[in-house]
Design an enzyme around this catalytic site. Structure first.
Site, PDB file in Angstrom:
ATOM      1  N   HIS A   7       0.812  -1.218   0.000  1.00 40.15           N
ATOM      2  CA  HIS A   7       0.000   0.000   0.000  1.00 40.15           C
ATOM      3  C   HIS A   7       0.847   1.271   0.000  1.00 40.15           C
ATOM      4  O   HIS A   7       0.318   2.365  -0.243  1.00 40.15           O
ATOM      5  CB  HIS A   7      -0.929   0.034   1.221  1.00 40.15           C
ATOM      6  CG  HIS A   7      -2.004  -0.996   1.203  1.00 40.15           C
ATOM      7  ND1 HIS A   7      -2.800  -1.210   0.107  1.00 40.15           N
ATOM      8  CD2 HIS A   7      -2.425  -1.867   2.165  1.00 40.15           C
ATOM      9  CE1 HIS A   7      -3.670  -2.187   0.379  1.00 40.15           C
ATOM     10  NE2 HIS A   7      -3.453  -2.603   1.608  1.00 40.15           N
ATOM     11  N   ASP A  11      -3.374 -10.238  -2.391  1.00 41.07           N
ATOM     12  CA  ASP A  11      -3.832  -9.745  -1.092  1.00 41.07           C
ATOM     13  C   ASP A  11      -5.286  -9.299  -1.228  1.00 41.07           C
ATOM     14  O   ASP A  11      -5.699  -8.843  -2.297  1.00 41.07           O
ATOM     15  CB  ASP A  11      -2.948  -8.574  -0.677  1.00 41.07           C
ATOM     16  CG  ASP A  11      -3.183  -8.098   0.747  1.00 41.07           C
ATOM     17  OD1 ASP A  11      -2.333  -8.397   1.604  1.00 41.07           O
ATOM     18  OD2 ASP A  11      -4.198  -7.422   0.993  1.00 41.07           O
ATOM     19  N   ASP A  67      -4.896 -12.511   3.461  1.00 42.59           N
ATOM     20  CA  ASP A  67      -6.126 -11.987   4.052  1.00 42.59           C
ATOM     21  C   ASP A  67      -7.359 -12.257   3.196  1.00 42.59           C
ATOM     22  O   ASP A  67      -8.461 -11.850   3.562  1.00 42.59           O
ATOM     23  CB  ASP A  67      -6.004 -10.492   4.386  1.00 42.59           C
ATOM     24  CG  ASP A  67      -5.155  -9.730   3.404  1.00 42.59           C
ATOM     25  OD1 ASP A  67      -4.901 -10.245   2.303  1.00 42.59           O
ATOM     26  OD2 ASP A  67      -4.737  -8.601   3.736  1.00 42.59           O
TER      27      ASP A  67
END
Length: 372
Positions: free
Chosen positions: A143, A180, A268
């Site tokens: 990110h 992800d 995740d």
């Protein structure tokens, strides 16, 4: 290829020492939030490392350490002002590096170490020292943007490592797949106008960040068509991911024909994660790894690097990670996953009509933007 042909495994204890503070799932504490350990804690990664030790799989890997990333390496992606701010904060009490990217004293060295692991893993594979590699990075990096941290990420591990490898002439064309559960905005921003880096993100639609990750974000200038987002609806499971890989992701990477494939390997999207709403089990992650390994062997001499990103189930991430590393290395050493079959039996695990329609629509749009 190395003489033994063993998968490289890159890790460092310092990465586990990064402390975001007692913030739980939030970006900062306040008077109504009882302090609790941060969701981005060392436990899921440390437990993965421990599980590799206990199973014996680590003994079949080429285990390596690496120096922390230098300022010069970081500056290929990050702005000087941002790096100055991080260094100044690290000398005081830390803070927030941008948006939901808390850090404390010592975090910068952990982040530099994390980026250093990604650098070393990509260099070792790109130069043929090892056939493929896994880097157990923490803090995560997918990110982070050039001028700020976001979403638990301080430094852009993959952009920093890929830019260095390309600058040194170790690799030219790179495909980056981010699976992800959150959008890989860091890689997208780093290479948005670069035609020689394909960035692909398969993620939960509208989760994080809220301002990025739509299919219409296809790149710009010479890089138009070299960015692909597949935002899947919450509740997507094994069938949706299998179909997406077969119909869109693998053909896109194969058509691009990179010299190296890099995976932003977050867990995740697993069914047990507290910050995502997807339904994968450890076998699904293993299957995707096998598909990518086979593709890499066909188009890039097997050059495949997995960079650990998110994943916040302390109990389940180690099982997913072990399955990925077993598949990557071709080892026979497995560990039982007591939740694997139960998750696979959940309702709506099969490909749903609306999921198929969305994936087909993205495939058709992608073919118009960047014919395969």
């Amino acid at each position: 290829m190395s003489d033994g042909g063993r998968t490289g495994f890159f890790w460092h204890e310092r990465c586990f020492w990064h402390d975001p503070g007692a913030i739980g799932v939030f970006s900062a504490p306040n008077e109504y939030l009882q302090p609790q350990a941060a969701s981005e804690s060392p436990e899921s990664k440390r437990r993965l490392k421990n599980l590799l030790e206990v199973s014996g799989l680590i003994d079949e890997l080429d285990v390596r350490k690496a120096p922390p990333a230098s300022r010069e390496d970081l500056a290929r992606f990050h702005t000087g002002n941002y790096l100055d701010e991080l260094e100044a904060g690290d000398l005081t009490r830390g803070g927030d590096a941008g948006e939901c990217a808390p850090y404390t004293q010592g975090s910068l060295m952990a982040a530099r170490q994390s980026a250093g692991l990604a650098i070393a893993a990509i260099e070792a594979v790109a130069t043929g020292e090892v056939p493929n590699a896994y880097a157990l990075c923490r803090p995560p990096g997918h990110h982070a943007e050039a001028d700020r941290g976001r979403g638990f990420c301080l430094l852009g591990n993959i952009p920093v490592a890929v830019m260095r490898a390309r600058a040194l002439g170790q690799v030219r064309r790179v495909a980056i797949l981010d699976w992800d559960v959150h959008h890989g905005n860091g890689q997208q921003s780093a290479f948005y106008d670069d035609p020689d880096v394909l960035t692909v993100s398969i993620h939960q639609a509208g989760n994080y960040p809220l301002d990025t990750g739509d299919f219409e974000e296809l790149g710009k200038g010479a890089g138009y068509g070299a960015n692909l987002n597949l935002p899947l609806p919450p509740g997507s499971g094994i069938g949706a991911y299998r179909y997406a890989m077969q119909e869109l992701v693998l053909p896109a990477i194969g058509g691009f024909a990179p010299d190296l494939i890099v995976v932003a390997c977050g867990y995740d999207a697993c069914a047990k994660d507290p910050l995502g709403k997807m339904m994968l089990n450890s076998s699904a992650f293993a299957a995707m790894t096998k598909q990518l390994k086979a593709l890499a062997e066909r188009i890039s001499e097997g050059k495949l690097v997995m960079i650990h990103e998110g994943g916040y189930s302390e109990g389940y991430v180690p099982l997913c990670g072990h399955a990925v590393i077993q598949s990557l290395s071709g080892s026979r050493i497995s560990v039982p996953d007591p939740q694997n079959d139960e998750i696979a039996a959940w309702a709506y695990q099969s490909l749903q009509p609306y999921q198929r329609a969305l994936i087909d629509s993205c495939r058709e749009g992608w073919q118009r933007a960047a014919p395969l």
